[in-house]
Design a protein around this motif. Structure first.
Motif, PDB file in Angstrom:
ATOM      1  N   VAL A   6     -23.568  -0.077  -3.720  1.00 24.19           N
ATOM      2  CA  VAL A   6     -23.722  -1.436  -4.223  1.00 24.19           C
ATOM      3  C   VAL A   6     -23.893  -1.429  -5.739  1.00 24.19           C
ATOM      4  CG1 VAL A   6     -25.002  -3.604  -4.027  1.00 24.19           C
ATOM      5  CG2 VAL A   6     -24.874  -2.048  -2.058  1.00 24.19           C
ATOM      6  N   LEU A   7     -23.171  -2.307  -6.412  1.00 22.49           N
ATOM      7  CA  LEU A   7     -23.357  -2.557  -7.840  1.00 22.49           C
ATOM      8  C   LEU A   7     -24.057  -3.900  -7.987  1.00 22.49           C
ATOM      9  CD1 LEU A   7     -22.850  -1.998 -10.874  1.00 22.49           C
ATOM     10  CD2 LEU A   7     -20.604  -3.095 -10.598  1.00 22.49           C
ATOM     11  N   VAL A   8     -25.226  -3.913  -8.623  1.00 19.63           N
ATOM     12  CA  VAL A   8     -26.027  -5.124  -8.798  1.00 19.63           C
ATOM     13  C   VAL A   8     -25.805  -5.657 -10.215  1.00 19.63           C
ATOM     14  CG1 VAL A   8     -28.356  -6.100  -8.822  1.00 19.63           C
ATOM     15  CG2 VAL A   8     -27.763  -4.321  -7.156  1.00 19.63           C
ATOM     16  N   VAL A   9     -25.324  -6.897 -10.305  1.00 19.70           N
ATOM     17  CA  VAL A   9     -25.006  -7.504 -11.596  1.00 19.70           C
ATOM     18  C   VAL A   9     -25.857  -8.763 -11.773  1.00 19.70           C
ATOM     19  CG1 VAL A   9     -23.161  -8.340 -13.105  1.00 19.70           C
ATOM     20  CG2 VAL A   9     -22.633  -6.682 -11.287  1.00 19.70           C
ATOM     21  N   ASP A  10     -26.786  -8.726 -12.721  1.00 16.80           N
ATOM     22  CA  ASP A  10     -27.674  -9.862 -12.985  1.00 16.80           C
ATOM     23  C   ASP A  10     -28.270  -9.691 -14.374  1.00 16.80           C
ATOM     24  OD1 ASP A  10     -30.109 -11.676 -12.847  1.00 16.80           O
ATOM     25  OD2 ASP A  10     -29.270 -11.979 -10.837  1.00 16.80           O
ATOM     26  N   ASP A  11     -28.386 -10.782 -15.107  1.00 13.22           N
ATOM     27  CA  ASP A  11     -28.904 -10.675 -16.470  1.00 13.22           C
ATOM     28  C   ASP A  11     -30.418 -10.517 -16.523  1.00 13.22           C
ATOM     29  OD1 ASP A  11     -28.976 -13.427 -15.569  1.00 13.22           O
ATOM     30  OD2 ASP A  11     -29.628 -13.955 -17.591  1.00 13.22           O
ATOM     31  N   ALA A  12     -31.127 -10.809 -15.435  1.00 16.57           N
ATOM     32  CA  ALA A  12     -32.583 -10.721 -15.408  1.00 16.57           C
ATOM     33  C   ALA A  12     -33.026  -9.318 -14.992  1.00 16.57           C
ATOM     34  CB  ALA A  12     -33.167 -11.761 -14.462  1.00 16.57           C
ATOM     35  N   SER A  25     -34.292   0.647  -0.261  1.00 14.75           N
ATOM     36  CA  SER A  25     -35.219   0.986   0.825  1.00 14.75           C
ATOM     37  C   SER A  25     -34.528   1.035   2.182  1.00 14.75           C
ATOM     38  CB  SER A  25     -36.365  -0.029   0.873  1.00 14.75           C
ATOM     39  OG  SER A  25     -35.893  -1.310   1.283  1.00 14.75           O
ATOM     40  N   ASP A  26     -33.318   0.494   2.246  1.00 13.14           N
ATOM     41  CA  ASP A  26     -32.547   0.561   3.491  1.00 13.14           C
ATOM     42  C   ASP A  26     -31.757   1.864   3.512  1.00 13.14           C
ATOM     43  OD1 ASP A  26     -30.134   0.149   5.301  1.00 13.14           O
ATOM     44  OD2 ASP A  26     -31.221  -1.699   5.671  1.00 13.14           O
ATOM     45  N   PRO A  27     -31.889   2.664   4.561  1.00 12.09           N
ATOM     46  CA  PRO A  27     -31.226   3.980   4.579  1.00 12.09           C
ATOM     47  C   PRO A  27     -29.701   3.927   4.576  1.00 12.09           C
ATOM     48  CG  PRO A  27     -32.202   3.457   6.719  1.00 12.09           C
ATOM     49  CD  PRO A  27     -32.698   2.421   5.765  1.00 12.09           C
ATOM     50  N   GLN A  28     -29.139   2.758   4.854  1.00 15.31           N
ATOM     51  CA  GLN A  28     -27.675   2.654   4.881  1.00 15.31           C
ATOM     52  C   GLN A  28     -27.088   2.206   3.549  1.00 15.31           C
ATOM     53  OE1 GLN A  28     -26.926  -0.002   8.165  1.00 15.31           O
ATOM     54  NE2 GLN A  28     -27.097   1.632   9.688  1.00 15.31           N
ATOM     55  N   LEU A  29     -27.960   1.867   2.583  1.00 15.92           N
ATOM     56  CA  LEU A  29     -27.492   1.319   1.317  1.00 15.92           C
ATOM     57  C   LEU A  29     -27.873   2.225   0.152  1.00 15.92           C
ATOM     58  CD1 LEU A  29     -28.469  -2.455   1.765  1.00 15.92           C
ATOM     59  CD2 LEU A  29     -26.361  -1.294   2.476  1.00 15.92           C
ATOM     60  N   GLU A  30     -27.044   2.193  -0.884  1.00 19.05           N
ATOM     61  CA  GLU A  30     -27.321   2.928  -2.113  1.00 19.05           C
ATOM     62  C   GLU A  30     -26.892   2.073  -3.306  1.00 19.05           C
ATOM     63  OE1 GLU A  30     -26.061   7.082  -4.420  1.00 19.05           O
ATOM     64  OE2 GLU A  30     -25.070   6.496  -2.546  1.00 19.05           O
ATOM     65  N   VAL A  31     -27.826   1.806  -4.205  1.00 16.12           N
ATOM     66  CA  VAL A  31     -27.492   1.091  -5.436  1.00 16.12           C
ATOM     67  C   VAL A  31     -26.959   2.120  -6.428  1.00 16.12           C
ATOM     68  CG1 VAL A  31     -28.359  -0.312  -7.339  1.00 16.12           C
ATOM     69  CG2 VAL A  31     -29.196  -0.710  -5.016  1.00 16.12           C
ATOM     70  N   VAL A  32     -25.676   2.039  -6.733  1.00 17.51           N
ATOM     71  CA  VAL A  32     -25.031   3.055  -7.577  1.00 17.51           C
ATOM     72  C   VAL A  32     -24.950   2.632  -9.037  1.00 17.51           C
ATOM     73  CG1 VAL A  32     -23.707   4.082  -5.709  1.00 17.51           C
ATOM     74  CG2 VAL A  32     -22.746   2.135  -6.969  1.00 17.51           C
ATOM     75  N   GLY A  33     -25.361   1.391  -9.324  1.00 17.27           N
ATOM     76  CA  GLY A  33     -25.339   0.947 -10.698  1.00 17.27           C
ATOM     77  C   GLY A  33     -25.853  -0.467 -10.833  1.00 17.27           C
ATOM     78  N   VAL A  34     -26.273  -0.805 -12.054  1.00 20.57           N
ATOM     79  CA  VAL A  34     -26.681  -2.170 -12.380  1.00 20.57           C
ATOM     80  C   VAL A  34     -25.990  -2.571 -13.673  1.00 20.57           C
ATOM     81  CG1 VAL A  34     -28.916  -1.981 -11.223  1.00 20.57           C
ATOM     82  CG2 VAL A  34     -28.729  -1.395 -13.651  1.00 20.57           C
ATOM     83  N   ALA A  35     -25.848  -3.891 -13.861  1.00 20.25           N
ATOM     84  CA  ALA A  35     -25.213  -4.402 -15.080  1.00 20.25           C
ATOM     85  C   ALA A  35     -25.852  -5.732 -15.433  1.00 20.25           C
ATOM     86  CB  ALA A  35     -23.710  -4.562 -14.887  1.00 20.25           C
ATOM     87  N   ALA A  36     -25.992  -5.992 -16.734  1.00 16.39           N
ATOM     88  CA  ALA A  36     -26.658  -7.204 -17.212  1.00 16.39           C
ATOM     89  C   ALA A  36     -25.698  -8.369 -17.389  1.00 16.39           C
ATOM     90  CB  ALA A  36     -27.383  -6.924 -18.516  1.00 16.39           C
ATOM     91  N   ASN A  37     -24.396  -8.140 -17.337  1.00 16.01           N
ATOM     92  CA  ASN A  37     -23.421  -9.225 -17.409  1.00 16.01           C
ATOM     93  C   ASN A  37     -22.088  -8.742 -16.852  1.00 16.01           C
ATOM     94  OD1 ASN A  37     -21.783  -8.011 -19.580  1.00 16.01           O
ATOM     95  ND2 ASN A  37     -23.495  -8.533 -20.929  1.00 16.01           N
ATOM     96  N   GLY A  38     -21.155  -9.657 -16.755  1.00 18.26           N
ATOM     97  CA  GLY A  38     -19.883  -9.329 -16.145  1.00 18.26           C
ATOM     98  C   GLY A  38     -19.059  -8.320 -16.923  1.00 18.26           C
ATOM     99  N   ARG A  39     -19.148  -8.356 -18.226  1.00 21.19           N
ATOM    100  CA  ARG A  39     -18.362  -7.420 -19.032  1.00 21.19           C
ATOM    101  C   ARG A  39     -18.788  -5.975 -18.776  1.00 21.19           C
ATOM    102  NH1 ARG A  39     -15.204  -9.443 -22.480  1.00 21.19           N
ATOM    103  NH2 ARG A  39     -16.488 -11.328 -22.732  1.00 21.19           N
ATOM    104  N   ILE A  40     -20.107  -5.777 -18.711  1.00 28.59           N
ATOM    105  CA  ILE A  40     -20.617  -4.442 -18.402  1.00 28.59           C
ATOM    106  C   ILE A  40     -20.222  -4.045 -16.980  1.00 28.59           C
ATOM    107  CG2 ILE A  40     -22.713  -3.067 -18.132  1.00 28.59           C
ATOM    108  CD1 ILE A  40     -24.021  -4.869 -20.246  1.00 28.59           C
ATOM    109  N   ALA A  41     -20.299  -5.010 -16.060  1.00 25.81           N
ATOM    110  CA  ALA A  41     -19.956  -4.731 -14.659  1.00 25.81           C
ATOM    111  C   ALA A  41     -18.506  -4.263 -14.520  1.00 25.81           C
ATOM    112  CB  ALA A  41     -20.196  -5.968 -13.811  1.00 25.81           C
ATOM    113  N   LEU A  42     -17.593  -4.951 -15.197  1.00 24.89           N
ATOM    114  CA  LEU A  42     -16.182  -4.578 -15.102  1.00 24.89           C
ATOM    115  C   LEU A  42     -15.955  -3.170 -15.629  1.00 24.89           C
ATOM    116  CD1 LEU A  42     -14.516  -7.937 -16.219  1.00 24.89           C
ATOM    117  CD2 LEU A  42     -14.522  -6.945 -13.915  1.00 24.89           C
ATOM    118  N   ALA A  43     -16.697  -2.779 -16.633  1.00 21.83           N
ATOM    119  CA  ALA A  43     -16.576  -1.418 -17.173  1.00 21.83           C
ATOM    120  C   ALA A  43     -17.153  -0.388 -16.216  1.00 21.83           C
ATOM    121  CB  ALA A  43     -17.276  -1.335 -18.522  1.00 21.83           C
ATOM    122  N   LYS A  44     -18.175  -0.787 -15.448  1.00 18.09           N
ATOM    123  CA  LYS A  44     -18.845   0.160 -14.551  1.00 18.09           C
ATOM    124  C   LYS A  44     -18.131   0.358 -13.223  1.00 18.09           C
ATOM    125  CE  LYS A  44     -23.613   0.508 -16.048  1.00 18.09           C
ATOM    126  NZ  LYS A  44     -25.011   0.605 -15.582  1.00 18.09           N
TER     127      LYS A  44
END
Length: 354
Positions: A6-12, A25-44
């Motif tokens: 999962v990639l989490v994208v939120d400015d807060a 905390s869910d064993p089936q999920l992994e947060v592989v990245g975060v981004a503070a806005n859409g531009r960063i998200a597209l790069a990630k």
């Protein structure tokens, strides 16, 4: 089984931190990245290769709608779940995002009274949807354990008096497709339950009205049903029908949720079966879960008809799939053919001259 990335994208910062902690905390999920806005998200995205993108709506530099518009041509099949505030602006943007190709949405916690209540809201709202889309929709499709009982229009011609529609995930676009094909002179009222929170349903009704020949309105308690009416259940309220002499009125109430839903399709369909009997058509469109299954059983037991959207045209073949596999569908219909199928059955009596 590999974890869903999962990639989490939120400015807060607080939202990114809290959501990442809950998802991780869910064993089936992994947060592989975060981004503070859409531009960063597209790069990630090419760097972290997510299975699902969780996308905020309101962000600086590049907001959620701009990000989605830039993302879809490059990643047409990447699931994107919008994570929006329960505000007018958030609801407007979320509906626009769904029309632009967002897979689904979830609302951020608001005024829940405690941190734990807010965290539980995130768990219940996000995790099932992330798992659904991240593991691949086909993995959640129902296996035909029982052959579907698909029955044609009955030889005994019974006038149709009402059409009741139940829908959830993928619903706004499915409803726009269906209702845009219904003529303005349709001779019966149409009742709709779409799983959505308050405010979202009002905006959805307005949006649907702009896309079809019929006026779609949020249901109002006590209003009399007439031909051509289209009433949408308000968020957080059940809708029922009640007969008073020769007239039928809507009822709107806040009894406990059913199937974890309020409004619930089952609540509406049970009342429709009781009031209209064999004169009812139930239509079950795309959606998670099995809300509507019991209601369709009531419709069939009362002599009414049930139409279910087919798997190929559904975003999620949960609600219609349960109905089909229970042998309750008179016909399984692609979305683009559903309006014609409904109108054929509604106008069968007129065409027959009876």
């Amino acid at each position: 089984m590999p974890k869903i990335r999962v990639l989490v994208v939120d400015d807060a910062v607080l939202v990114r931190s809290r959501v990442s902690k809950i998802l991780s905390s869910d064993p089936q999920l992994e947060v592989v990245g975060v981004a503070a806005n859409g531009r960063i998200a597209l790069a990630k995205i090419p760097q972290v290769n997510p299975d699902v993108v969780l996308l905020d709506v309101e962000m600086p530099d590049m907001n959620g709608l701009e990000t989605l518009a830039a993302l879809r041509p490059i990643y047409p099949n990447l699931p994107v779940i919008m994570f929006s505030t329960s505000t007018y602006a958030g609801a407007v943007a979320t509906l626009e995002a769904l029309s632009l190709g967002a897979s689904d949405y979830a609302t951020k916690p608001s005024n829940l009274g405690s941190v734990e209540a807010a965290n539980e809201h995130i768990r219940q709202e996000l995790i099932p949807k992330i798992k659904l889309f991240g593991a691949g929709i086909m993995a959640f499709s129902l296996i035909n354990q029982f052959p579907a009982v698909v029955m044609p229009i009955p030889n005994k011609i019974i006038p149709v008096d009402v059409v009741a529609i139940g829908v959830s995930t993928g619903g706004p676009n499915a409803l726009a497709e269906l209702l845009s094909r219904i003529p303005a002179d349709v001779s019966v009222p149409i009742l709709i339950v779409q799983h959505m929170p308050p405010m979202f349903t009002k905006l959805l009704a307005e949006r649907l009205s702009s896309k079809c020949q019929l006026q779609v309105r949020e249901a109002v308690d006590g209003v009399e049903l007439t031909a051509g009416d289209v009433w949408l259940a308000p968020g957080d309220f059940h809708v029922i029908v009640q007969r008073e002499g020769t007239k039928v009125h809507l009822g709107v109430h806040q009894a406990p949720p059913e199937n974890s839903c309020r409004p619930s399709v089952d609540v509406l369909l049970r009342s429709v079966a009781q009031v209209y009997g064999a004169g009812a058509i139930a239509v079950i469109l795309t959606g998670m879960g099995q809300d509507g299954l019991h209601g369709c059983k009531c419709i069939r037991e009362a002599g009414g008809q049930v139409l279910a959207q087919d798997e190929a045209s559904s975003v999620v073949w949960g609600m219609p799939g349960f109905v089909v596999n229970a042998g309750l569908a008179n016909r399984v219909v692609p979305l683009e053919q559903m309006a014609d199928e409904i109108m054929q059955r509604v106008h069968l009596v007129q065409r027959s001259g009876l």
